[in-house]
Design an enzyme around this catalytic site. Structure first.
Site, short mmCIF file in Angstrom:
data_model
loop_
_atom_site.label_atom_id
_atom_site.label_comp_id
_atom_site.label_asym_id
_atom_site.label_seq_id
_atom_site.Cartn_x
_atom_site.Cartn_y
_atom_site.Cartn_z
N ASN A 5 0.86 -1.19 0.00
CA ASN A 5 0.00 0.00 0.00
C ASN A 5 0.90 1.24 0.00
OD1 ASN A 5 -1.84 2.03 0.45
ND2 ASN A 5 -2.29 1.46 2.56
N LYS A 18 0.03 4.27 -0.40
CA LYS A 18 -0.63 5.49 0.07
C LYS A 18 -0.35 6.63 -0.92
CE LYS A 18 -0.31 3.56 4.65
NZ LYS A 18 -0.25 3.75 6.09
N HIS A 73 -9.67 1.49 4.85
CA HIS A 73 -8.40 1.74 5.56
C HIS A 73 -8.66 2.78 6.65
CE1 HIS A 73 -4.34 3.02 6.46
NE2 HIS A 73 -3.93 1.90 5.90
N GLU A 88 -7.08 5.26 7.56
CA GLU A 88 -6.83 6.64 7.14
C GLU A 88 -8.00 7.21 6.35
OE1 GLU A 88 -2.99 6.00 5.30
OE2 GLU A 88 -2.17 5.51 7.28
N GLU A 139 -5.68 -4.32 11.01
CA GLU A 139 -4.68 -3.27 11.14
C GLU A 139 -4.98 -2.40 12.36
OE1 GLU A 139 -2.59 -2.20 7.16
OE2 GLU A 139 -4.37 -0.99 7.37
N GLY A 166 2.42 2.69 10.76
CA GLY A 166 3.47 3.70 10.62
C GLY A 166 4.13 4.10 11.92
N SER A 220 3.10 -1.59 10.56
CA SER A 220 4.53 -1.66 10.84
C SER A 220 5.18 -3.01 10.55
CB SER A 220 4.83 -1.24 12.29
OG SER A 220 4.51 0.13 12.47
#
Ligand code: PGA
Length: 249
Positions: free
Chosen positions: A11, A13, A100, A102, A167, A173, A205
């Protein structure tokens, strides 16, 4: 190994450029082909603008799949700035990350996630549906509660038509991951609700230092990789680790 396939999904991003997208797609497809037939599958999710570039950089018989990072829930219409699942399929995109964290942080609801997953499946695009708890929920031991709220509406989806990704938001991250037994427990919980045949990937991560341990968990059917997927060599190492675990190298 109980699961038929180990998925490694990159991914990107909002990172990369056209040249890097092309180079990554070409190189990673070749790595996968060289490692060959091991039950390890790779998917590359660049920014949507570059999906067609990734597809064009691949040979006809490519083993690397190309995916999007989102899609809209409607087939078409007045949705400025959005992209439908059918449009993704039209340019050779076969996967789409849905829900996701985000994107959920921008207001995407559990209902919209199901809508998008349905739209993707209808268009022949495999959704990779993301769920996971916040740090606060993790610390208050509400992981299962949060996961249940996110996955309950998914039970209507046809099994085998989608992939799940667990996740934890606080692991994304951050260079932090849950304990291995916590990852295994979350995966078992998702399977207990949606069915044991559902493939659940871990994300948050994942890197060359922890991939061996994470991917060796029998409950884990692969990884959704952000930061560590941006470099070709790191992604190649991750693919080699996954292949070795499956005992074919
Ligand atoms: P990360 O991102 O590997 O950089 O933690 C994973 C993801 O957000 O999918």
């Amino acid at each position: 190994m109980t699961h038929p396939t180990t998925w490694l999904i990159a991914n990107w991003k909002m990172n990369g450029d056209r040249e890097r997208v092309r180079a990554f797609a070409f190189a990673i497809n070749r790595t996968l082909a060289t490692l060959g037939g091991s039950g390890v599958r790779g998917v590359f999710c660049p920014p949507s603008l570059y999906i067609a570039d990734a597809v064009a950089a691949l040979p006809q018989n490519a083993v690397l799949g190309v995916g999007a990072q989102n899609c809209h829930g409607a087939e078409k219409g007045a949705h400025t700035g959005e992209i439908s699942a059918a449009m993704l399929a039209d340019v050779g995109c076969r996967f789409a990350i849905i829900g996701h964290s985000e994107r959920r942080a921008l207001g995407e609801s559990d209902a919209q996630v199901v809508e998008k997953a349905n739209a993707a499946i209808k268009a022949g695009v495999t959704p990779v549906i993301c769920v996971g708890e916040s740090l606060e929920d993790y610390e208050k031991k509400r992981t299962n509660e949060v996961i249940l709220r996110q996955i309950k509406p998914l039970s209507a989806l046809p099994q085998g038509a989608y992939l799940m990704a667990y996740e934890p938001i606080w692991a994304i991250g951050s260079n932090r991951t849950p304990q291995m037994q916590e990852i295994a427990a979350a995966h078992r919980y998702i399977k207990s609700v949606l069915g044991s045949g559902v493939s659940v990937l871990y994300g948050g991560s994942v890197n060359v230092g922890n991939a061996q341990e994470i991917l060796s968990l029998p409950e884990v059917s692969g990884a959704l990789i952000g930061g560590a997927s941006l470099e070709i060599e790191t992604m190649q190492t991750l693919l080699e680790i996954a292949t070795r675990i499956r005992g074919t190298v």
